[in-house]
Design an enzyme around this catalytic site. Structure first.
Site, PDB file in Angstrom:
ATOM      1  N   HIS A   1       0.715  -1.816  -0.270  1.00 41.70           N
ATOM      2  CA  HIS A   1      -0.050  -0.066   0.142  1.00 41.70           C
ATOM      3  C   HIS A   1       0.910   1.274   0.065  1.00 41.70           C
ATOM      4  O   HIS A   1       0.588   2.498  -0.758  1.00 41.70           O
ATOM      5  CB  HIS A   1      -1.176   0.145   1.181  1.00 41.70           C
ATOM      6  CG  HIS A   1      -2.468   0.702   1.092  1.00 41.70           C
ATOM      7  ND1 HIS A   1      -3.473  -0.007  -0.689  1.00 41.70           N
ATOM      8  CD2 HIS A   1      -3.524   0.927   1.701  1.00 41.70           C
ATOM      9  CE1 HIS A   1      -4.087   0.998   0.106  1.00 41.70           C
ATOM     10  NE2 HIS A   1      -4.514   0.973   1.477  1.00 41.70           N
TER      11      HIS A   1
ATOM     12  N   ASN B   1      -6.313   7.412   4.742  1.00 43.82           N
ATOM     13  CA  ASN B   1      -8.024   7.329   4.490  1.00 43.82           C
ATOM     14  C   ASN B   1      -8.594   9.005   4.555  1.00 43.82           C
ATOM     15  O   ASN B   1      -9.093   9.017   3.466  1.00 43.82           O
ATOM     16  CB  ASN B   1      -8.965   6.315   5.405  1.00 43.82           C
ATOM     17  CG  ASN B   1      -8.454   4.835   5.129  1.00 43.82           C
ATOM     18  OD1 ASN B   1      -8.546   4.752   4.455  1.00 43.82           O
ATOM     19  ND2 ASN B   1      -9.730   4.221   5.687  1.00 43.82           N
TER      20      ASN B   1
END
Length: 198
Positions: A19, A66
């Site tokens: 990620h 996020n």
């Protein structure tokens, strides 16, 4: 000027995660062009370089994935630039490992970092989609993206990030297709395209 944003999660625990390949790409660009040390700014870490006569601000949001849009929005408003002057480097499940595609706008494909950025500055930014492959099972995605690259994978990750850095001036000039082609040929020359990566 352009804003190059690498997506990832802050901290050593995440530094080698799939990620975090966006962070890895930005770090490679910083190394390649001798960028000054990153400093805390815009809820992230920033540095500056010049590519093809264009000022480039490098940004690694420290907000966690996020909430990446908060950091990007701070920088965009400070520099008074349009979303079209932002280029986001991020991991892409829907591309084979080592493959790179550049696109402008579009959906977020379930990527929470992109979703956050779109909510803050619209989707009118360019994305450098860096393929990490898909685990094959939807329920495994979270574990997969938050897992570290294996030793075998590290070889292509290093080569790919270096190629992204070397060819970054093409992005600054808006030559996205040429940028993609140069990276493909670099991976092919390194013998990595023959390992089932493409």
């Amino acid at each position: 000027m352009l804003l190059f944003v690498g997506l990832g999660n802050p901290g050593k625990a995440y530094s080698a995660n799939r990620h975090n390949i966006g962070f890895m790409a930005i770090d490679a660009i910083a190394r390649e062009y001798g960028a000054p040390a990153f400093r805390a700014r815009f809820q992230g870490l920033t540095s500056e370089i010049t590519l093809s006569g264009e000022k480039i601000v490098l940004l690694k949001p420290e907000t966690y994935m996020n909430e990446s849009g908060r950091s990007v929005s701070d920088a965009v408003h400070f520099y008074k630039i349009d979303a079209s002057r932002v280029i986001v480097f991020h991991d892409e499940l829907d591309l084979a490992p080592g493959k790179v595609r550049v696109k402008k706008g579009g959906g977020n494909a379930g990527h929470n970092g992109l979703k956050s950025i779109t909510q803050h500055i619209t989707n009118d930014y360019r994305r450098v989609r860096i393929g990490i492959g898909h685990p094959g099972i939807k329920d495994m995605v979270r574990h997969y993206v938050l897992g570290d690259f294996s030793k075998t994978e590290s070889a292509w990750v290093e080569t790919l990030c270096l190629s992204i850095a070397v060819n970054a001036p093409l992005l600054a000039k808006g030559e996205d297709e040429n940028f993609q082609n140069k990276i493909f040929h670099a991976m092919e020359t390194a013998g990595l395209a023959k390992d089932g990566l493409f």
